[in-house]
Scaffold this motif. Sequence first.
Motif, PDB file in Angstrom:
ATOM      1  N   SER B  93       0.446  -1.274  -0.139  1.00 17.39           N
ATOM      2  CA  SER B  93      -0.089  -0.234   0.054  1.00 17.39           C
ATOM      3  C   SER B  93       0.840   0.875  -0.172  1.00 17.39           C
ATOM      4  CB  SER B  93      -0.675   0.060   1.047  1.00 17.39           C
ATOM      5  OG  SER B  93      -0.271   0.473   2.298  1.00 17.39           O
ATOM      6  N   ASP B  94       0.518   2.193  -0.998  1.00 13.48           N
ATOM      7  CA  ASP B  94       1.660   3.570  -1.137  1.00 13.48           C
ATOM      8  C   ASP B  94       0.710   3.751   0.476  1.00 13.48           C
ATOM      9  OD1 ASP B  94       2.443   5.269  -3.579  1.00 13.48           O
ATOM     10  OD2 ASP B  94       3.033   5.169  -1.716  1.00 13.48           O
ATOM     11  N   LEU B  95       1.595   5.067   0.805  1.00 16.82           N
ATOM     12  CA  LEU B  95       1.269   5.484   1.959  1.00 16.82           C
ATOM     13  C   LEU B  95       0.762   7.183   1.454  1.00 16.82           C
ATOM     14  CD1 LEU B  95       3.404   4.247   5.489  1.00 16.82           C
ATOM     15  CD2 LEU B  95       0.424   3.488   4.031  1.00 16.82           C
ATOM     16  N   ARG B  96       2.184   6.855   0.649  1.00 17.26           N
ATOM     17  CA  ARG B  96       1.255   9.013   0.579  1.00 17.26           C
ATOM     18  C   ARG B  96       0.410   8.990  -0.317  1.00 17.26           C
ATOM     19  NH1 ARG B  96       6.186   8.614  -3.937  1.00 17.26           N
ATOM     20  NH2 ARG B  96       4.835   6.407  -4.935  1.00 17.26           N
ATOM     21  N   LYS B  97      -1.095   7.533  -0.563  1.00 17.73           N
ATOM     22  CA  LYS B  97      -1.829   8.418  -1.083  1.00 17.73           C
ATOM     23  C   LYS B  97      -2.988   7.972  -0.243  1.00 17.73           C
ATOM     24  CE  LYS B  97      -0.918   9.252  -5.176  1.00 17.73           C
ATOM     25  NZ  LYS B  97      -1.619  10.837  -5.802  1.00 17.73           N
ATOM     26  N   THR B  98      -3.469   9.244   0.984  1.00 17.26           N
ATOM     27  CA  THR B  98      -4.457   8.120   1.975  1.00 17.26           C
ATOM     28  C   THR B  98      -5.371   8.808   1.931  1.00 17.26           C
ATOM     29  OG1 THR B  98      -4.154  10.528   2.692  1.00 17.26           O
ATOM     30  CG2 THR B  98      -3.144   9.011   4.120  1.00 17.26           C
ATOM     31  N   SER B  99      -6.371   8.722   0.327  1.00 20.15           N
ATOM     32  CA  SER B  99      -7.619   9.532   0.098  1.00 20.15           C
ATOM     33  C   SER B  99      -8.309   8.202  -0.762  1.00 20.15           C
ATOM     34  CB  SER B  99      -7.621  10.727  -1.048  1.00 20.15           C
ATOM     35  OG  SER B  99      -6.589  10.215  -1.750  1.00 20.15           O
ATOM     36  N   TYR B 100      -7.755   7.099  -0.836  1.00 16.50           N
ATOM     37  CA  TYR B 100      -7.917   6.319  -1.335  1.00 16.50           C
ATOM     38  C   TYR B 100      -6.386   5.115  -0.801  1.00 16.50           C
ATOM     39  CZ  TYR B 100      -5.023   6.209  -5.548  1.00 16.50           C
ATOM     40  OH  TYR B 100      -3.840   6.298  -6.342  1.00 16.50           O
ATOM     41  N   ASP B 101      -7.421   4.360  -1.167  1.00 19.88           N
ATOM     42  CA  ASP B 101      -6.560   2.769  -0.808  1.00 19.88           C
ATOM     43  C   ASP B 101      -5.523   2.130  -2.211  1.00 19.88           C
ATOM     44  OD1 ASP B 101      -7.055  -0.814   0.666  1.00 19.88           O
ATOM     45  OD2 ASP B 101      -5.133   0.940   0.894  1.00 19.88           O
ATOM     46  N   LYS B 102      -4.411   3.050  -2.117  1.00 20.66           N
ATOM     47  CA  LYS B 102      -4.012   2.773  -3.582  1.00 20.66           C
ATOM     48  C   LYS B 102      -2.920   1.571  -3.324  1.00 20.66           C
ATOM     49  CE  LYS B 102      -0.094   4.400  -6.836  1.00 20.66           C
ATOM     50  NZ  LYS B 102       0.494   5.553  -7.621  1.00 20.66           N
ATOM     51  N   VAL B 103      -2.820   0.035  -3.663  1.00 18.32           N
ATOM     52  CA  VAL B 103      -2.812  -0.701  -3.545  1.00 18.32           C
ATOM     53  C   VAL B 103      -1.318  -1.225  -5.289  1.00 18.32           C
ATOM     54  CG1 VAL B 103      -1.623  -3.236  -3.690  1.00 18.32           C
ATOM     55  CG2 VAL B 103      -3.988  -2.241  -1.980  1.00 18.32           C
ATOM     56  N   ILE B 104      -0.318  -1.237  -4.852  1.00 15.12           N
ATOM     57  CA  ILE B 104       0.727  -1.389  -6.309  1.00 15.12           C
ATOM     58  C   ILE B 104       0.984  -2.652  -5.858  1.00 15.12           C
ATOM     59  CG2 ILE B 104       2.963  -0.912  -6.840  1.00 15.12           C
ATOM     60  CD1 ILE B 104       2.860   1.545  -5.462  1.00 15.12           C
ATOM     61  N   PHE B 105       0.852  -4.498  -7.192  1.00 17.35           N
ATOM     62  CA  PHE B 105       0.724  -5.219  -7.130  1.00 17.35           C
ATOM     63  C   PHE B 105       2.102  -5.690  -7.956  1.00 17.35           C
ATOM     64  CE2 PHE B 105      -3.421  -6.536  -5.671  1.00 17.35           C
ATOM     65  CZ  PHE B 105      -4.278  -5.065  -5.677  1.00 17.35           C
ATOM     66  N   GLY B 106       2.334  -6.226  -7.721  1.00 18.28           N
ATOM     67  CA  GLY B 106       3.693  -7.305  -8.027  1.00 18.28           C
ATOM     68  C   GLY B 106       2.856  -8.016  -9.599  1.00 18.28           C
ATOM     69  N   PRO B 107       3.850  -9.049 -10.441  1.00 15.92           N
ATOM     70  CA  PRO B 107       3.043  -9.138 -11.695  1.00 15.92           C
ATOM     71  C   PRO B 107       2.293 -10.312 -11.667  1.00 15.92           C
ATOM     72  CG  PRO B 107       5.421  -9.498 -11.864  1.00 15.92           C
ATOM     73  CD  PRO B 107       5.478  -8.764 -10.495  1.00 15.92           C
ATOM     74  N   GLY B 108       2.642 -11.011 -10.316  1.00 15.27           N
ATOM     75  CA  GLY B 108       1.719 -12.243 -10.199  1.00 15.27           C
ATOM     76  C   GLY B 108       2.987 -13.839 -10.077  1.00 15.27           C
ATOM     77  N   THR B 109       2.796 -14.885  -9.460  1.00 11.37           N
ATOM     78  CA  THR B 109       3.371 -16.405 -10.096  1.00 11.37           C
ATOM     79  C   THR B 109       2.476 -16.960 -10.291  1.00 11.37           C
ATOM     80  OG1 THR B 109       6.015 -14.548  -8.646  1.00 11.37           O
ATOM     81  CG2 THR B 109       5.800 -17.043  -8.954  1.00 11.37           C
ATOM     82  N   SER B 110       2.982 -18.002 -10.827  1.00 10.85           N
ATOM     83  CA  SER B 110       2.039 -18.764 -11.098  1.00 10.85           C
ATOM     84  C   SER B 110       2.399 -19.894 -10.458  1.00 10.85           C
ATOM     85  CB  SER B 110       1.318 -19.099 -12.799  1.00 10.85           C
ATOM     86  OG  SER B 110       0.698 -20.209 -13.025  1.00 10.85           O
ATOM     87  N   LEU B 111       2.068 -21.154  -9.650  1.00  9.55           N
ATOM     88  CA  LEU B 111       1.920 -21.576  -9.499  1.00  9.55           C
ATOM     89  C   LEU B 111       1.000 -23.297  -9.890  1.00  9.55           C
ATOM     90  CD1 LEU B 111       3.325 -23.378  -6.923  1.00  9.55           C
ATOM     91  CD2 LEU B 111       1.546 -22.633  -5.559  1.00  9.55           C
ATOM     92  N   SER B 112       1.553 -24.436 -10.449  1.00  8.12           N
ATOM     93  CA  SER B 112       0.431 -25.114 -10.486  1.00  8.12           C
ATOM     94  C   SER B 112       1.117 -26.417  -9.499  1.00  8.12           C
ATOM     95  CB  SER B 112       0.970 -25.323 -11.746  1.00  8.12           C
ATOM     96  OG  SER B 112       0.734 -24.589 -12.769  1.00  8.12           O
ATOM     97  N   VAL B 113       0.172 -27.446  -8.860  1.00  7.88           N
ATOM     98  CA  VAL B 113       0.499 -28.207  -7.976  1.00  7.88           C
ATOM     99  C   VAL B 113       0.104 -29.570  -8.052  1.00  7.88           C
ATOM    100  CG1 VAL B 113       0.988 -29.433  -5.779  1.00  7.88           C
ATOM    101  CG2 VAL B 113       0.381 -26.953  -5.283  1.00  7.88           C
ATOM    102  N   ILE B 114       1.509 -30.663  -8.854  1.00 10.73           N
ATOM    103  CA  ILE B 114       0.329 -31.934  -9.471  1.00 10.73           C
ATOM    104  C   ILE B 114       0.622 -32.676  -8.211  1.00 10.73           C
ATOM    105  CG2 ILE B 114       1.560 -31.005 -11.420  1.00 10.73           C
ATOM    106  CD1 ILE B 114       3.883 -32.488 -11.046  1.00 10.73           C
ATOM    107  N   PRO B 115      -0.372 -33.508  -8.167  1.00  4.83           N
ATOM    108  CA  PRO B 115      -0.752 -35.057  -7.069  1.00  4.83           C
ATOM    109  C   PRO B 115       1.118 -35.554  -7.927  1.00  4.83           C
ATOM    110  CG  PRO B 115      -2.304 -34.795  -8.758  1.00  4.83           C
ATOM    111  CD  PRO B 115      -1.157 -33.913  -9.479  1.00  4.83           C
TER     112      PRO B 115
END
Lengths: 116, 115
Positions: B93-115
């Motif tokens: 969360s970007d604390l410089r922005k207090t008027s709304y919830d500015k959340v900075i997301f990473g690009p994501g990591t895909s996880l596959s779990v195989i039996p």
Amino acid sequence: NAGVTQTPKFRILKIGQSMTLQCAQDMNHNYMYWYRQDPGMGLKLIYYSVGAGITDKGEVPNGYNVSRSTTEDFPLRLELAAPSQTSVYFCASSAGTATWSNQPQHFGDGTRLSIL
Amino acid sequence: GNSVTQMEGPVTLSEEAFLTINCTYTATGYPSLFWYVQYPGEGLQLLLKATKADDKGSNKGFEATYRKETTSFHLEKGSVQVSDSAVYFCALSDLRKTSYDKVIFGPGTSLSVIP
């Protein structure tokens, strides 16, 4: 137990067409957000609203417009669709901010939009 | 500016294996840190959070500790299940922005779990 509902789930548009992505929440949340999710890029904030009648730009607002006439609804409008707007769009809502009031964002299931 | 970096995926693990997904951040001040999970065809869900240094967030067997000295918030789980297959996003969360919830997301990591 609907939460955040987005419609449609999928849509294909031609270049230059317009459309509105619908978002509704039934949790009486003041804060609502529109994000777009591009592959490998995470989420980018398009527009947000802190209450009915109040909206403001996020990081990537160009080509989009929003309105917030009620607490429940926060539609996103594309006026002249362009191929660069092909993406997955997520609407989210929260009762407050995650940082200051410990309120997480609740997300809809997304709208997958293709511009051809 | 503030940013989040995650390890690149996809990650493929066998069931009951140990999971680590690395996340590091750059931020001004003391942001809150989050892990969100996105299951196939669904929106993001908050998995866990930490709001200050040395805090440990935990949920559903997942844990992450806010390490200010290394600016990291690595996600771990001792024994993954097939149902953990999803995309995981680190965020701050970007604390410089207090008027709304500015959340900075990473690009994501895909996880596959195989039996």
